[in-house]
Design an enzyme around this catalytic site. Structure first.
Site, PDB file in Angstrom:
ATOM      1  N   GLU A 102      12.154  26.142  13.859  1.00 58.21           N
ATOM      2  CA  GLU A 102      12.638  24.869  14.400  1.00 58.21           C
ATOM      3  C   GLU A 102      12.060  23.702  13.618  1.00 58.21           C
ATOM      4  O   GLU A 102      10.979  23.802  13.033  1.00 58.21           O
ATOM      5  CB  GLU A 102      12.221  24.733  15.873  1.00 58.21           C
ATOM      6  N   ASP A 103      12.780  22.587  13.655  1.00 52.09           N
ATOM      7  CA  ASP A 103      12.262  21.359  13.055  1.00 52.09           C
ATOM      8  C   ASP A 103      11.252  20.699  13.990  1.00 52.09           C
ATOM      9  O   ASP A 103      10.200  20.235  13.570  1.00 52.09           O
ATOM     10  CB  ASP A 103      13.404  20.379  12.730  1.00 52.09           C
ATOM     11  N   ASP A 106      10.504  19.296  21.352  1.00 53.59           N
ATOM     12  CA  ASP A 106      10.359  18.032  22.074  1.00 53.59           C
ATOM     13  C   ASP A 106      10.170  18.374  23.562  1.00 53.59           C
ATOM     14  O   ASP A 106       9.051  18.689  23.982  1.00 53.59           O
ATOM     15  CB  ASP A 106      11.633  17.222  21.776  1.00 53.59           C
ATOM     16  N   PHE A 156      10.614   8.854  18.093  1.00 53.09           N
ATOM     17  CA  PHE A 156      11.780   9.436  17.454  1.00 53.09           C
ATOM     18  C   PHE A 156      11.597   9.419  15.943  1.00 53.09           C
ATOM     19  O   PHE A 156      11.416   8.361  15.344  1.00 53.09           O
ATOM     20  CB  PHE A 156      13.043   8.670  17.854  1.00 53.09           C
ATOM     21  N   ASP A 163      17.697  14.080  12.047  1.00 55.61           N
ATOM     22  CA  ASP A 163      18.706  13.048  11.811  1.00 55.61           C
ATOM     23  C   ASP A 163      18.642  11.871  12.763  1.00 55.61           C
ATOM     24  O   ASP A 163      18.120  11.965  13.881  1.00 55.61           O
ATOM     25  CB  ASP A 163      20.107  13.659  11.926  1.00 55.61           C
ATOM     26  N   ARG A 169      18.955  13.128   7.190  1.00 58.38           N
ATOM     27  CA  ARG A 169      18.375  14.474   7.107  1.00 58.38           C
ATOM     28  C   ARG A 169      17.864  14.761   5.701  1.00 58.38           C
ATOM     29  O   ARG A 169      16.988  15.597   5.501  1.00 58.38           O
ATOM     30  CB  ARG A 169      19.436  15.536   7.425  1.00 58.38           C
TER      31      ARG A 169
HETATM   32  P1  IMP Z   1      14.141  19.797  22.888  1.00 57.98           P
HETATM   33  O1  IMP Z   1      15.133  20.743  23.480  1.00 57.98           O
HETATM   34  O2  IMP Z   1      13.994  18.557  23.726  1.00 57.98           O
HETATM   35  O3  IMP Z   1      12.809  20.418  22.591  1.00 57.98           O
HETATM   36  O4  IMP Z   1      14.765  19.226  21.559  1.00 57.98           O
HETATM   37  C1  IMP Z   1      14.883  19.942  20.459  1.00 57.98           C
HETATM   38  C2  IMP Z   1      15.879  19.341  19.490  1.00 57.98           C
HETATM   39  O5  IMP Z   1      16.100  17.931  19.674  1.00 57.98           O
HETATM   40  C3  IMP Z   1      15.293  19.478  18.113  1.00 57.98           C
HETATM   41  O6  IMP Z   1      15.621  20.715  17.564  1.00 57.98           O
HETATM   42  C4  IMP Z   1      15.911  18.316  17.373  1.00 57.98           C
HETATM   43  O7  IMP Z   1      17.143  18.731  16.813  1.00 57.98           O
HETATM   44  C5  IMP Z   1      16.125  17.251  18.421  1.00 57.98           C
HETATM   45  N1  IMP Z   1      15.049  16.251  18.384  1.00 57.98           N
HETATM   46  C6  IMP Z   1      13.988  16.141  19.216  1.00 57.98           C
HETATM   47  N2  IMP Z   1      13.193  15.111  18.885  1.00 57.98           N
HETATM   48  C7  IMP Z   1      13.766  14.542  17.794  1.00 57.98           C
HETATM   49  C8  IMP Z   1      13.381  13.416  16.967  1.00 57.98           C
HETATM   50  O8  IMP Z   1      12.364  12.738  17.139  1.00 57.98           O
HETATM   51  N3  IMP Z   1      14.212  13.158  15.923  1.00 57.98           N
HETATM   52  C9  IMP Z   1      15.354  13.879  15.671  1.00 57.98           C
HETATM   53  N4  IMP Z   1      15.725  14.933  16.414  1.00 57.98           N
HETATM   54  C10 IMP Z   1      14.950  15.261  17.477  1.00 57.98           C
HETATM   55 MG    MG Z   2      16.366  21.424  15.923  1.00 54.93          MG
END
Ligand code: IMP
Ligand code: MG
Length: 178
Positions: A102-103, A106, A156, A163, A169
């Site tokens: 994963e990138d 969150d 963010f 992105d 990206r």
């Molecule tokens: P989660 O389900 O809230 O953990 O979110 C995961 C996904 O939200 C990540 O794989 C990202 O694609 C996107 N995401 C979460 N935070 C950011 C951010 O700060 N910048 C860009 N994309 C984000």
């Molecule tokens: Mg992601």
């Protein structure tokens, strides 16, 4: 038209910092998984595409790469909490080692969703999670990665796969807007 300019980004992690940390993560993964048995990388599109490819170059075991697509954000900057599977096509992973790449984690909703599905329907022998960025403070579900590159505040961030409305990206560094 985008309402933000790349010129206004504050750099959080430089290209050099990301490269160094990625190599360190790969070293750990090589140690833990060993060099004998195959490893299937599960790259979560689109965000982790660049990180996953760069990480893979340092792995020493026989590697296969799979790409899945989920969506939780849409175009908003806040996680919607509900995860949508866009493409979860994967080969048989029984008796296999697998690593979700994963990138960023969150809220953790995406990762929880993926781990649940993988464990229930694909049943790999060993499943671990690596994320480049860990927004620990934003967690809404108790999910922790096995490996992470950097812990960050609840802001963010964009670049290196991440992105802003589909753009940025391609930046080789990670930054944020103040
Ligand atoms: P989660 O389900 O809230 O953990 O979110 C995961 C996904 O939200 C990540 O794989 C990202 O694609 C996107 N995401 C979460 N935070 C950011 C951010 O700060 N910048 C860009 N994309 C984000
Ligand atoms: Mg992601």
């Amino acid at each position: 038209m985008l309402d933000k300019r790349v010129e206004d980004l504050k750099i959080l992690f430089s290209q050099e910092q990301i490269e160094k940390r990625t190599k360190e993560l790969a070293d750990e993964i090589n140690r833990d998984f060993g060099t004998e048995k195959d490893l299937t990388l599960i790259c979560v599109l689109k965000g982790s595409s660049i990180f996953c490819c760069d990480l893979s170059k340092h792995l020493k075991m026989p590697v296969q790469m799979e790409f899945i697509r989920v969506s939780s954000y849409g175009n908003a900057k806040e996680s919607s909490g509900s995860v949508q599977a866009l493409d979860l096509t994967l080969p048989n992973l029984e008796n296999k080692n697998a690593l979700i790449v994963e990138d960023i984690i969150d809220t953790g909703c995406t990762m929880k969703f993926l781990i649940d599905i993988l464990c229930r329907t694909h049943r790999p022998e060993k499943l671990k999670v690596v994320t480049l960025l860990n927004k620990k403070m934003a967690r809404k579900t108790p999910i922790e990665p096995d490996y992470y590159g950097f812990e960050i505040d609840d802001k963010f961030v964009v670049g290196y796969g991440l992105d802003y409305e589909g753009y940025m990206r391609n930046l080789p560094y990670i930054g944020y807007f103040e």
